[in-house]
Design a protein around this motif. Structure first.
Motif, PDB file in Angstrom:
ATOM      1  N   PRO A 105      29.102  50.601  36.262  1.00 49.72           N
ATOM      2  CA  PRO A 105      29.780  51.390  35.234  1.00 49.72           C
ATOM      3  C   PRO A 105      28.821  52.099  34.269  1.00 49.72           C
ATOM      4  CG  PRO A 105      30.058  49.034  34.822  1.00 49.72           C
ATOM      5  CD  PRO A 105      29.394  49.165  36.162  1.00 49.72           C
ATOM      6  N   ALA A 296      40.082  55.130  26.050  1.00 50.48           N
ATOM      7  CA  ALA A 296      41.242  54.584  26.763  1.00 50.48           C
ATOM      8  C   ALA A 296      42.519  55.132  26.124  1.00 50.48           C
ATOM      9  CB  ALA A 296      41.223  53.055  26.692  1.00 50.48           C
ATOM     10  N   PRO A 338      37.628  48.724  40.793  1.00 52.99           N
ATOM     11  CA  PRO A 338      38.098  48.892  39.412  1.00 52.99           C
ATOM     12  C   PRO A 338      37.216  49.785  38.546  1.00 52.99           C
ATOM     13  CG  PRO A 338      38.075  46.564  40.057  1.00 52.99           C
ATOM     14  CD  PRO A 338      37.446  47.321  41.177  1.00 52.99           C
ATOM     15  N   HIS A 339      35.896  49.714  38.714  1.00 55.95           N
ATOM     16  CA  HIS A 339      35.026  50.570  37.880  1.00 55.95           C
ATOM     17  C   HIS A 339      35.205  52.037  38.249  1.00 55.95           C
ATOM     18  CE1 HIS A 339      33.144  47.216  35.977  1.00 55.95           C
ATOM     19  NE2 HIS A 339      32.572  46.760  37.071  1.00 55.95           N
ATOM     20  N   GLU A 341      37.759  53.367  39.551  1.00 58.23           N
ATOM     21  CA  GLU A 341      39.103  53.813  39.165  1.00 58.23           C
ATOM     22  C   GLU A 341      39.183  54.092  37.665  1.00 58.23           C
ATOM     23  OE1 GLU A 341      42.104  51.163  40.960  1.00 58.23           O
ATOM     24  OE2 GLU A 341      40.881  51.209  42.786  1.00 58.23           O
ATOM     25  N   ARG A 342      38.624  53.186  36.861  1.00 55.74           N
ATOM     26  CA  ARG A 342      38.663  53.408  35.409  1.00 55.74           C
ATOM     27  C   ARG A 342      37.863  54.664  35.050  1.00 55.74           C
ATOM     28  NH1 ARG A 342      35.590  52.593  30.691  1.00 55.74           N
ATOM     29  NH2 ARG A 342      33.794  51.815  31.873  1.00 55.74           N
ATOM     30  N   ILE A 343      36.680  54.780  35.628  1.00 49.95           N
ATOM     31  CA  ILE A 343      35.808  55.905  35.265  1.00 49.95           C
ATOM     32  C   ILE A 343      36.347  57.210  35.844  1.00 49.95           C
ATOM     33  CG2 ILE A 343      33.470  56.825  35.643  1.00 49.95           C
ATOM     34  CD1 ILE A 343      32.483  53.915  35.097  1.00 49.95           C
ATOM     35  N   ALA A 346      38.986  58.621  33.605  1.00 53.77           N
ATOM     36  CA  ALA A 346      38.645  58.985  32.221  1.00 53.77           C
ATOM     37  C   ALA A 346      37.528  60.023  32.130  1.00 53.77           C
ATOM     38  CB  ALA A 346      38.237  57.718  31.455  1.00 53.77           C
TER      39      ALA A 346
END
Ligand SMILES: *Cc1c(COP(=O)(O)O)cnc(C)c1O
Length: 376
Positions: A105, A296, A338-339, A341-343, A346
């Motif tokens: 990340p 977020a 997950p990393h 997907e989050r990044i 955003a």
């Protein structure tokens, strides 16, 4: 031009290059010829003297590298989910399957700590991607590749002009068994309009690379020809090569200017906005992009629309590729990485290109403050 629309990127083509292209157009020879050869020679010099061949795109370049590395049906290839989809598409194109490994990340590149656990008995190669021009750690990458006998095909589409341990990306950081693929698409740090180049390892025949580039044809001095391998059609034109030669003269300046602009962003972005900033690397990265993560809960679509209203272009690079339906059909699903997907959800790319003014960075920073929900 400071008050016009500021795109997230724009190529810098000088008048001398435009004149050189015109000269090619008038010359009577506009497809692959002396300009392509000169461009390949110049690229080879940049890459420590290694053999380099030019192509019509970075995607074609990667695909030929896969074929030269003998990756095909029954093989798996490790790569990152946070990249332009071309990186994974070429794996499917040659009949192999991608194994995706989540990103770190902080760097947003493939997490080197997770690679070894993902290697399967049928894994043939790794395709690392230098996202935004920040190089993957070559020392750690090649230690893994050598220990596990994997071929490396560097997708350096975004890192032309970047370096590792003081040597330009394109040099060998392995045992000269690595391929390096560049793209010269219009948005890349060095452009030929569309184009690419492949740096070849010592054990690969450059003649075979040329045949895979052009219908598999081998020509003989007596005018005869032979075809014994299936090649595609992905040669570069002299028109494109003339642009590339003109661009190469400015590469060092382009990279230095991008670094300066990136520094300006670090100085000027209001830390209270809660943006996650990229790694502040001013030695290795070529600053292909300046990417921040929105706080977020920010609605990215609305943010992009507000920035546009303020005259600022913002890019999205990239949605995590495993969530595209083509890849979901292979079994990938939300929650896998997950990393990424989050990044991927955003991330936005702010304007960054060599002809930008310092005052443009300030404009972007003011627009950021005006566009994030806290300040609306
Ligand atoms: C641009 C790009 C490619 C493909 O290059 P083209 O020249 O557009 O075919 C591949 N991988 C990455 C990471 C890229 O950014």
């Amino acid at each position: 031009m400071s008050q016009g629309f500021l795109p997230f990127t724009r190529p810098s083509i000088d008048e001398e290059t435009i004149a050189d292209v015109a000269a090619v157009l008038r010359s009577g020879w506009i497809t692959s010829g002396p300009k392509v050869q000169a461009f390949e020679t110049a690229l080879s010099a940049h890459c420590g003297g290694r053999p380099v061949r030019a192509f019509s795109s970075g995607t074609a370049t990667l695909e030929v590298a896969m074929r030269l590395a003998k990756v095909g049906a029954g093989d798996t290839v490790i790569t990152t989910p946070l990249t332009w989809v071309a990186t994974a598409n070429v794996i499917l194109e040659v009949g192999a399957r991608p194994i995706l490994v989540d990103i770190d990340p902080v760097t947003r590149n493939i997490d080197l700590d997770r690679i070894e656990a993902a290697i399967a008995p049928d894994t043939k190669a790794i395709i690392p991607v230098d996202l935004a021009g920040l190089p993957v750690d070559r020392d750690r990458l090649y230690a893994i590749a050598e220990r596990r006998h994997l071929r490396v095909i560097e997708d350096a589409a975004q890192s032309f002009g970047a370096s590792w341990n003081g040597r330009p990306i394109g040099n060998s950081f392995g045992a000269n068994r690595d391929f390096v693929s560049f793209s010269f698409h219009a948005n890349k740090n060095l452009t030929t309009g569309e184009g690419g180049a492949l740096v070849l390892p010592a054990d690969v025949d450059a003649g075979l690379c040329e045949r895979l580039r052009l219908q598999g044809v081998r020509r003989f001095a007596d005018g005869g020809m032979e075809v014994d391998v299936l090649g595609g059609k992905s040669n570069m034109t002299d028109i494109a090569a003339a642009i590339g030669l003109g661009q190469l003269k400015h590469l060092a300046d382009f990279t230095a200017r991008r670094r300066d602009l990136a520094r300006r962003y670090f100085e000027c972005i209001d830390r209270d906005l809660g943006l996650e900033l990229p790694v502040a690397d001013f030695t290795c990265s070529n600053w292909h992009m300046f990417q921040v993560l929105l706080p977020a809960g920010t609605d990215r679509g609305r943010f992009i629309a507000r920035m546009k209203d303020l005259g600022i272009g913002v890019g999205v690079h990239y949605p995590p590729l495993h969530l595209f339906s083509l890849y979901r059909a292979l079994g990938f699903k939300p929650g896998d990485f997950p990393h990424a997907e989050r990044i991927g959800a955003a991330i936005v790319s702010l304007p960054l290109f060599p002809s930008m003014l310092d005052s443009d960075v300030e404009r972007v920073c003011s627009a950021l403050a005006a566009s994030l929900p806290e300040s609306a």
